[in-house]
Motif scaffolding. Structure first.
Motif, PDB file in Angstrom:
ATOM      1  N   HIS A  26      12.272 -51.307   6.172  1.00  0.00           N
ATOM      2  CA  HIS A  26      13.220 -52.278   5.642  1.00  0.00           C
ATOM      3  C   HIS A  26      14.244 -52.615   6.725  1.00  0.00           C
ATOM      4  O   HIS A  26      14.869 -51.723   7.294  1.00  0.00           O
ATOM      5  CB  HIS A  26      13.922 -51.695   4.408  1.00  0.00           C
ATOM      6  N   ASP A  27      14.419 -53.878   7.009  1.00  0.00           N
ATOM      7  CA  ASP A  27      15.408 -54.362   7.981  1.00  0.00           C
ATOM      8  C   ASP A  27      15.371 -53.601   9.310  1.00  0.00           C
ATOM      9  O   ASP A  27      16.403 -53.206   9.840  1.00  0.00           O
ATOM     10  CB  ASP A  27      16.823 -54.286   7.400  1.00  0.00           C
ATOM     11  N   GLY A  28      14.215 -53.367   9.849  1.00  0.00           N
ATOM     12  CA  GLY A  28      14.088 -52.716  11.149  1.00  0.00           C
ATOM     13  C   GLY A  28      14.183 -51.206  11.114  1.00  0.00           C
ATOM     14  O   GLY A  28      14.146 -50.558  12.150  1.00  0.00           O
ATOM     15  N   SER A  29      14.345 -50.605   9.959  1.00  0.00           N
ATOM     16  CA  SER A  29      14.381 -49.154   9.821  1.00  0.00           C
ATOM     17  C   SER A  29      13.105 -48.685   9.148  1.00  0.00           C
ATOM     18  O   SER A  29      12.562 -49.375   8.298  1.00  0.00           O
ATOM     19  CB  SER A  29      15.570 -48.720   8.968  1.00  0.00           C
ATOM     20  N   LYS A  30      12.647 -47.508   9.558  1.00  0.00           N
ATOM     21  CA  LYS A  30      11.440 -46.928   8.969  1.00  0.00           C
ATOM     22  C   LYS A  30      11.775 -45.553   8.420  1.00  0.00           C
ATOM     23  O   LYS A  30      12.472 -44.782   9.051  1.00  0.00           O
ATOM     24  CB  LYS A  30      10.343 -46.776  10.022  1.00  0.00           C
ATOM     25  N   ILE A  31      11.256 -45.253   7.248  1.00  0.00           N
ATOM     26  CA  ILE A  31      11.393 -43.924   6.653  1.00  0.00           C
ATOM     27  C   ILE A  31       9.985 -43.412   6.388  1.00  0.00           C
ATOM     28  O   ILE A  31       9.160 -44.113   5.822  1.00  0.00           O
ATOM     29  CB  ILE A  31      12.179 -43.967   5.329  1.00  0.00           C
TER      30      ILE A  31
END
Length: 168
Positions: A26-31
């Protein structure tokens, strides 16, 4: 980037489910989360940067390699923290009045303005939020006792993000 409360909620849902592996972008972040026989590992990545463990999110390596103590908790400790979050309705939240960088002390060598258990007055300085090279002292605006510090030194904070929980 997701807020820590949102990440905790995702962890809780994954922990309660039968899912063994979970990925989210999401929005350039990865979990990415993986469960291995009761142990969990959670890593949050910003595109173009290295992996960053999310504290107080679970991160227990199966290999038993050395780990950062601040970022590691047991399953039970995380569950207790989730329970304690449910009881914060009667606590006052000191929130960030602006987007900036959170500092718990006036300089790296100085002692923190407040810690858990510190008594504060309306005009007590609890932290500094740096925005555009200006250091803004944040006051408690309530008389009480600091129950929990929600931000870490040097952390970027959003407008309205809770920084402290205060028992009035």
């Amino acid at each position: 980037m997701l807020k820590i409360q949102e990440i905790r909620e995702i962890i809780k849902l994954v922990d309660q489910s039968s899912i063994d592996e979970f990925s989210f972008e999401h929005d350039g972040s990865k979990i990415k989360m993986k469960k291995h026989s009761g142990e969990s590992e959670t890593v949050v990545r910003n595109v173009g940067s290295s992996s960053v463990p999310v504290a107080p999110v679970l991160q227990q390596a199966v290999s038993g390699a050395p780990q950062a103590p601040a970022a590691i908790e047991t399953d039970q400790a995380v569950k207790e923290e989730v329970k304690s979050e449910l009881n914060t309705d009667n606590l006052h939240k000191i929130t960030s009045p602006m987007v900036g960088t959170f500092y718990s002390a006036s300089s790296p060598e100085a002692e923190a303005f407040v810690k858990e258990g510190t008594k504060v007055n309306d005009d007590s300085v609890v932290c500094i939020v740096e925005a555009m090279k200006l250091f803004n002292e944040i006051e408690a605006e309530i008389k009480g006792e600091i129950v929990e510090v929600l931000a870490q030194d040097g952390q970027l904070v959003e407008y309205g993000q809770p920084l402290f929980l205060v028992k009035a």
